[in-house]
Design a protein around this motif. Structure first.
Motif, PDB file in Angstrom:
ATOM      1  N   ALA A  84      -7.625  -0.035  11.667  1.00  0.00           N
ATOM      2  CA  ALA A  84      -7.853  -0.505  10.293  1.00  0.00           C
ATOM      3  C   ALA A  84      -8.918  -1.592  10.250  1.00  0.00           C
ATOM      4  N   THR A  85      -9.821  -1.483   9.273  1.00  0.00           N
ATOM      5  CA  THR A  85     -10.858  -2.500   9.081  1.00  0.00           C
ATOM      6  C   THR A  85     -10.733  -3.198   7.725  1.00  0.00           C
ATOM      7  N   GLY A  86      -9.812  -2.764   6.893  1.00  0.00           N
ATOM      8  CA  GLY A  86      -9.650  -3.358   5.569  1.00  0.00           C
ATOM      9  C   GLY A  86      -9.005  -4.726   5.638  1.00  0.00           C
ATOM     10  N   GLU A  87      -9.222  -5.501   4.594  1.00  0.00           N
ATOM     11  CA  GLU A  87      -8.590  -6.815   4.519  1.00  0.00           C
ATOM     12  C   GLU A  87      -7.124  -6.698   4.111  1.00  0.00           C
ATOM     13  N   TYR A  88      -6.722  -5.523   3.667  1.00  0.00           N
ATOM     14  CA  TYR A  88      -5.354  -5.265   3.203  1.00  0.00           C
ATOM     15  C   TYR A  88      -4.972  -3.854   3.618  1.00  0.00           C
ATOM     16  N   CYS A  89      -3.757  -3.666   4.122  1.00  0.00           N
ATOM     17  CA  CYS A  89      -3.290  -2.344   4.561  1.00  0.00           C
ATOM     18  C   CYS A  89      -2.143  -1.853   3.689  1.00  0.00           C
ATOM     19  N   ILE A  90      -2.167  -0.572   3.394  1.00  0.00           N
ATOM     20  CA  ILE A  90      -1.092   0.102   2.663  1.00  0.00           C
ATOM     21  C   ILE A  90      -0.664   1.289   3.516  1.00  0.00           C
ATOM     22  N   ILE A  91       0.633   1.540   3.583  1.00  0.00           N
ATOM     23  CA  ILE A  91       1.156   2.665   4.354  1.00  0.00           C
ATOM     24  C   ILE A  91       1.680   3.725   3.402  1.00  0.00           C
ATOM     25  N   ILE A  92       1.295   4.975   3.660  1.00  0.00           N
ATOM     26  CA  ILE A  92       1.775   6.093   2.844  1.00  0.00           C
ATOM     27  C   ILE A  92       2.031   7.279   3.767  1.00  0.00           C
ATOM     28  N   GLY A  93       2.988   8.089   3.397  1.00  0.00           N
ATOM     29  CA  GLY A  93       3.307   9.263   4.191  1.00  0.00           C
ATOM     30  C   GLY A  93       2.954  10.545   3.461  1.00  0.00           C
ATOM     31  N   ASP A  94       3.246  11.647   4.117  1.00  0.00           N
ATOM     32  CA  ASP A  94       3.005  12.948   3.492  1.00  0.00           C
ATOM     33  C   ASP A  94       4.068  13.220   2.422  1.00  0.00           C
ATOM     34  N   TYR A  95       3.900  14.264   1.685  1.00  0.00           N
ATOM     35  CA  TYR A  95       4.810  14.671   0.611  1.00  0.00           C
ATOM     36  C   TYR A  95       4.978  13.593  -0.461  1.00  0.00           C
ATOM     37  N   SER A  96       3.957  12.780  -0.672  1.00  0.00           N
ATOM     38  CA  SER A  96       3.992  11.758  -1.716  1.00  0.00           C
ATOM     39  C   SER A  96       2.772  11.920  -2.604  1.00  0.00           C
ATOM     40  N   TYR A  97       2.944  11.601  -3.877  1.00  0.00           N
ATOM     41  CA  TYR A  97       1.834  11.603  -4.816  1.00  0.00           C
ATOM     42  C   TYR A  97       1.664  10.191  -5.346  1.00  0.00           C
ATOM     43  N   MET A  98       0.465   9.639  -5.226  1.00  0.00           N
ATOM     44  CA  MET A  98       0.193   8.304  -5.718  1.00  0.00           C
ATOM     45  C   MET A  98      -0.463   8.421  -7.089  1.00  0.00           C
ATOM     46  N   PHE A  99       0.077   7.705  -8.052  1.00  0.00           N
ATOM     47  CA  PHE A  99      -0.500   7.718  -9.380  1.00  0.00           C
ATOM     48  C   PHE A  99      -1.942   7.203  -9.335  1.00  0.00           C
ATOM     49  N   PRO A 100      -2.779   7.561 -10.338  1.00  0.00           N
ATOM     50  CA  PRO A 100      -4.211   7.238 -10.284  1.00  0.00           C
ATOM     51  C   PRO A 100      -4.562   5.767 -10.050  1.00  0.00           C
ATOM     52  N   HIS A 101      -3.778   4.821 -10.509  1.00  0.00           N
ATOM     53  CA  HIS A 101      -4.095   3.395 -10.318  1.00  0.00           C
ATOM     54  C   HIS A 101      -3.385   2.804  -9.105  1.00  0.00           C
ATOM     55  N   TRP A 102      -2.852   3.649  -8.235  1.00  0.00           N
ATOM     56  CA  TRP A 102      -2.001   3.214  -7.131  1.00  0.00           C
ATOM     57  C   TRP A 102      -2.685   2.200  -6.214  1.00  0.00           C
ATOM     58  N   ILE A 103      -3.877   2.504  -5.726  1.00  0.00           N
ATOM     59  CA  ILE A 103      -4.569   1.572  -4.825  1.00  0.00           C
ATOM     60  C   ILE A 103      -4.959   0.312  -5.587  1.00  0.00           C
ATOM     61  N   GLU A 104      -5.443   0.490  -6.794  1.00  0.00           N
ATOM     62  CA  GLU A 104      -5.857  -0.642  -7.627  1.00  0.00           C
ATOM     63  C   GLU A 104      -4.689  -1.606  -7.870  1.00  0.00           C
ATOM     64  N   ILE A 105      -3.528  -1.063  -8.182  1.00  0.00           N
ATOM     65  CA  ILE A 105      -2.339  -1.887  -8.413  1.00  0.00           C
ATOM     66  C   ILE A 105      -1.967  -2.651  -7.155  1.00  0.00           C
ATOM     67  N   HIS A 106      -1.904  -1.955  -6.019  1.00  0.00           N
ATOM     68  CA  HIS A 106      -1.578  -2.610  -4.755  1.00  0.00           C
ATOM     69  C   HIS A 106      -2.552  -3.738  -4.448  1.00  0.00           C
ATOM     70  N   TYR A 107      -3.825  -3.454  -4.561  1.00  0.00           N
ATOM     71  CA  TYR A 107      -4.837  -4.442  -4.213  1.00  0.00           C
ATOM     72  C   TYR A 107      -4.774  -5.645  -5.151  1.00  0.00           C
ATOM     73  N   THR A 108      -4.634  -5.414  -6.437  1.00  0.00           N
ATOM     74  CA  THR A 108      -4.570  -6.495  -7.420  1.00  0.00           C
ATOM     75  C   THR A 108      -3.362  -7.395  -7.176  1.00  0.00           C
ATOM     76  N   TYR A 109      -2.208  -6.789  -6.932  1.00  0.00           N
ATOM     77  CA  TYR A 109      -1.008  -7.579  -6.663  1.00  0.00           C
ATOM     78  C   TYR A 109      -1.159  -8.374  -5.380  1.00  0.00           C
ATOM     79  N   ASN A 110      -1.747  -7.768  -4.349  1.00  0.00           N
ATOM     80  CA  ASN A 110      -1.958  -8.479  -3.091  1.00  0.00           C
ATOM     81  C   ASN A 110      -2.864  -9.683  -3.295  1.00  0.00           C
ATOM     82  N   GLN A 111      -3.929  -9.513  -4.067  1.00  0.00           N
ATOM     83  CA  GLN A 111      -4.846 -10.620  -4.325  1.00  0.00           C
ATOM     84  C   GLN A 111      -4.161 -11.760  -5.081  1.00  0.00           C
TER      85      GLN A 111
END
Length: 142
Positions: A84-111
């Motif tokens: 990983a080279t990102g400043e923030y890591c998120i873990i996701i597995g198979d058989y999951s669907y992430m809603f369209p703002h999923w990464i944005e929400i995670h990143y915003t909350y982390n910040q």
């Protein structure tokens, strides 16, 4: 890179949900990477490589060092973390669907200093695929 999304994979199927959800993300593709440590690497290499190229998504796909028949989730996850080279890591597995703002929400909350569990939907219990002849997810109607 702002976000590294870690995907330790070991089962057949589930890629259709995972791929579709990444295609629909609102977070800029240039700001995240997907790191897939895949026990089925040799069987899925072309599928994942072609999908990443077609969708212009930064994907690192590799086989785990420990490729025993026993699923060792923590060792596979650690291999993802090593790359990983990102400043923030998120873990996701198979058989999951992430809603369209999923990464944005995670990143915003982390910040903002919050820890957030994944705002995703897991669509019931899938009938797990047993080979790559039909690598897509099949779910019960209920």
């Amino acid at each position: 890179m702002k976000v590294s999304i870690l995907c330790p994979l070991h089962r057949y199927g589930g890629l259709d949900l995972l791929f579709t959800s990444f295609e629909n993300q609102t977070f800029p593709k240039s700001e995240y990477e997907i790191i897939i440590c895949d026990k089925l690497y040799n069987k899925r290499l072309s599928i994942i490589k072609n999908w990443a190229h077609e969708n212009k998504i930064n994907v690192m796909h590799f086989a785990p060092k420990n490729n025993s028949s026993y699923h060792v989730h923590s060792s596979i996850l650690n291999e993802c973390l090593e790359k990983a080279t990102g400043e923030y890591c998120i873990i996701i597995g198979d058989y999951s669907y992430m809603f369209p703002h999923w990464i944005e929400i995670h990143y915003t909350y982390n910040q903002a200093g919050y820890c957030l569990s994944a705002p995703q939907k897991i669509y019931g219990l899938p009938k797990l695929a047993h080979d790559l002849e039909q690598p897509f997810s099949t779910f019960n109607e209920k």
